[in-house]
Each structure stands twice: as C-alpha cells, then as structure tokens.
Design an enzyme around this catalytic site. Structure first.
Site, PDB file in Angstrom:
ATOM      1  N   THR A  41       0.828  -1.211   0.000  1.00 41.07           N
ATOM      2  CA  THR A  41       0.000   0.000   0.000  1.00 41.07           C
ATOM      3  C   THR A  41       0.863   1.261   0.000  1.00 41.07           C
ATOM      4  OG1 THR A  41      -0.079  -0.253   2.396  1.00 41.07           O
ATOM      5  CG2 THR A  41      -2.018  -1.002   1.174  1.00 41.07           C
ATOM      6  N   ASP A  42       2.150   1.132   0.391  1.00 40.40           N
ATOM      7  CA  ASP A  42       2.919   2.378   0.602  1.00 40.40           C
ATOM      8  C   ASP A  42       3.200   3.117  -0.702  1.00 40.40           C
ATOM      9  OD1 ASP A  42       4.926   0.545  -0.193  1.00 40.40           O
ATOM     10  OD2 ASP A  42       6.352   1.163   1.365  1.00 40.40           O
ATOM     11  N   GLY A 130      12.928 -10.481   4.189  1.00 42.85           N
ATOM     12  CA  GLY A 130      11.778  -9.581   4.162  1.00 42.85           C
ATOM     13  C   GLY A 130      11.626  -8.791   5.444  1.00 42.85           C
ATOM     14  N   ASP A 178       9.618   0.885   4.969  1.00 43.79           N
ATOM     15  CA  ASP A 178      10.687   0.244   5.738  1.00 43.79           C
ATOM     16  C   ASP A 178      11.614   1.267   6.391  1.00 43.79           C
ATOM     17  OD1 ASP A 178       9.480  -1.908   4.602  1.00 43.79           O
ATOM     18  OD2 ASP A 178      11.110  -2.386   3.228  1.00 43.79           O
TER      19      ASP A 178
END
Ligand code: GLA
Length: 390
Positions: A41-42, A130, A178
């Site tokens: 979504t970012d 991840g 992140d």
C-alpha cells in the site's frame, strides 16, 4: 539500552578501532521491521502499520573532512572499501556498499555538506528475509551522519533520504514504509503511518501484557526475482490509478470499490491489484480501531484475510508462506499473514501465549513433510527505532 545491545555497541566500536586505528566518534543502531498489516500500500499513498524488531544494524562512525568514505562490514565483503564522495554516482555499485554509499550520495544531493566518514557496520537483521535489513543499513548511516555533521534532520526526513538512496542509487523502486519504520518506530508500539503525508500515530501494541505473542517465521526462501515482480505490481497499480482518474489508489474509497472495479471492465490483472490495495487500506484502518479499543484478538481474522488477498489478488506469496499461514491457523493461531514484499521472506503469526509451542511444532513439521528447508521461528517484541547507542 539492554545489556546485550550495550555489549554489541562496544564490540562494534572495538572492531572499528582495530580497522581504522582510533575510536569511533559514536555508535548508532537502526532496527529491521515486520509489518503488522498494510502490504503493498505504501507506493499507493496508503496506510501501513509496521513495528521495529529487536534486531538492528549497528554502525560505528567517525566523521572525515577530506572527501574520503571508507566502509567495512564483517558480515559481507570483509574488507575496507574506499570511495571518494565526489565520485558517488547512481547505479554504479552492485555491492552491499551501495546502501551506505547511497545515503551519503542522497544527503549530498539534497545539499548537505557531508565530507566523508569512516564506517564499520554489523547487522543482526537477517538478510533476504523480508525484514528490512537494507533499510536498517541505510537509516543507521543516515542517523550517524545527521548527528556527526549537525544536519538537524528529523526521522521522517532521514527515511525519505534513505528511500531516495535505495530508489535512485541502488535502483530498487521501494516505497517509504521500511525506512520510516526503522527511523521512527517506538518500543511497545506499532506505527500507523499515512504514506501520503507521512503523518504518524504510535499505537500501543503490547501483546505480552494481553497473554499473546507474535511469531516471525522466516521461511529461508530468499526473495529471488522479487525486484522485477515488485516493479510490475507497482506499475500495475499506477495503471489502475490512471484508468480510474485518481492520483493514487489510496484515493479510491472502500465504499466505492465495486463501482471502481466495474469501471475497469475486463482488465482482470488491474482489477485484482486495485481490489487488494483498496481492501488492504481498509484492513489497516480496521486494525487500528480494534487495537485502540483494546480488542486485540479480533485483528486475527483481518491478518488472515490480508494474506488471502496478497496470495490470490496481488499474487506475491509463495508455497512456503502459504504453508506457514494455513498450518498456523489450523493449529490454533489467532491470525497469520506474509509480511514485507513477498515471494519468500517471512510470515507473522499471532498466537495465544500457551499455544506457541504447538503452533511452532506444527509449522516445523509441515515444512519437514513438504520437504522445505527448516524455517527459523522467533518471537517479535515491538522495539525501539533508530538511536545513538554510544
Ligand atoms: C518492501 C518495500 C516496502 C513495501 C513492502 C510491501 O518491503 O521495501 O516499501 O512496499 O515491500 O508492503
């Protein structure tokens, strides 16, 4: 600071002195992250909700004023790499050094007078799992240089510059989650982040106090070919936004999803991407309100739904991640989903404290029965964001 992180800071400082002949000006740490909900979504200007892991990248750094940048890590490479800050150029470096060097490049490109540094890095964030090992490397270097050169930048600004390093210098088209997680998370909280304007809310997230645990299951499948696939998903989302006449998919309200899908006609590929992003943003908002009203156990089904959406609509899961989720849920977990970009990496599992052994065992046995590599399972406690540790 815990005793073990103080010891880690001392060890990194001692190694720096061995390598460069004098003590570092300071030592900084920046964590990896897991994302509780809000995946892919970012880069659609949407919502995410990561929290920081206790695993960190630690950097011992001294400032230099002669234009020389020296980089070293025992984890990778093992020798000191010497670069000239004036020569740093996007996509010129395919080694690990591109992450820290990219940050120096991004700071200088933004007009900050960073005139060189000696850097020694050590990271406990598993690479390729991840869990944002690269963002941790970028952010720890950005924070160290911010302090040493007195730049006065805030966490979100360091995150933006780190993302620019990764997008332009390294050449990976990642979003802002992140780096912001690594720079801005707080211990005991998940970070509710609006990636459009970077407004943030720290949401208390203390599972242990409520008798629950969050497990991270690293499938040990490295996200191979993920960058090309990641870029394709991103382009597909941008196509969807353009077809719908909005700036980003964030602008499609959940209540108007069916109408939007109807307008996309028979472009099934784009319809699936749009459906994932719009429903995922909605799930983030639901999780936030459940956590804020103290109904933590009720987020479990939303995690499971989110996984199904990533698997079936966004198609970024893999058999190992699906096996973790299916097995954990059958063994009694409250919820589970893949976390991060996908195509391998890690899943998270929300579980009652007393069910941790049974769920862990079930997942390990299912992996053995399927002939998959034994996964690495550990408990994740929401930890502190980037900080100076010495
Ligand atoms: C990777 C990227 C993030 C985000 C996630 C998916 O971790 O670095 O920006 O897009 O994938 O949610």
């Amino acid at each position: 600071m815990s005793e073990s992180s103080a010891a880690a800071a001392d060890a990194v400082a001692a190694r720096f002195e061995e390598l460069y002949g004098s003590a570092p000006d300071g030592v900084w740490a920046a964590p990896g992250r897991v994302n509780l909900i809000g995946e892919h979504t970012d880069y659609n200007d949407g919502f995410v909700m990561p929290f920081a892991l206790p695993h960190t990248a630690v950097a011992a750094v001294s400032r230099r004023d002669d234009g020389v940048l020296r980089l070293h890590s025992d984890d990778i490479g093992g020798r000191v790499v010497e670069l000239a800050v004036d020569d740093l150029a996007p996509e010129s470096d395919k080694r690990w050094t591109a992450y820290p060097a990219g940050v120096v490049w991004a700071l200088r490109e933004a007009g900050h007078a960073v005139t060189g540094a000696d850097v020694h890095l050590a990271s406990s964030v598993p690479a390729g799992a991840g869990l944002s090992s690269s963002a941790a490397l970028e952010v720890v270097v950005a924070l160290a240089l911010n302090d040493l050169f007195g730049l006065g930048l805030r966490g979100w600004q360091l995150a933006r510059l780190s993302q620019r390093a990764e997008n332009v210098y390294v050449g990976a088209p990642v979003g802002i989650m992140d780096q912001t997680a690594s720079a801005c998370c707080e211990a005991g909280h998940a970070l509710f982040l609006d990636t459009r304007d970077l407004s943030q809310r720290q949401i208390p997230f203390d599972l242990a106090a409520e008798g629950m645990r969050l497990l991270v299951v690293d499938t040990q499948v490295k996200h191979s070919h993920s960058e090309g696939e990641y870029g394709k998903r991103r382009e597909g989302c941008e196509k969807g936004a353009a077809l719908l006449g909005v700036d980003a998919l964030r602008d499609v309200p959940y209540g108007e999803l069916d109408a939007a899908l109807a307008r996309l006609g028979d472009d099934e590929e784009v319809r699936r991407l749009v459906r994932h992003v719009v429903t995922e943003d909605h799930r983030v908002e639901q999780v936030v309100s459940l956590l804020e009203s103290g109904d933590t156990r009720a987020i479990g089904p939303l995690l499971i739904e989110g996984h199904a959406s990533l698997r079936d609509d966004f198609r970024v899961s893999c058999p190992e991640l699906d096996l973790v989720v299916d097995t954990a849920v059958s063994a009694g977990a409250l919820g589970a989903r893949m976390t991060g970009g996908g195509f391998g990496g890690s899943a998270i599992v929300l579980v009652e404290e007393g069910d941790v052994p049974a769920v862990t065992k079930a997942v390990e046995e299912a992996f053995a029965a399927a002939g998959f590599t034994t996964p690495r399972v550990f408990e994740a406690v929401p930890s502190a964001g980037a900080r100076r540790v010495r």
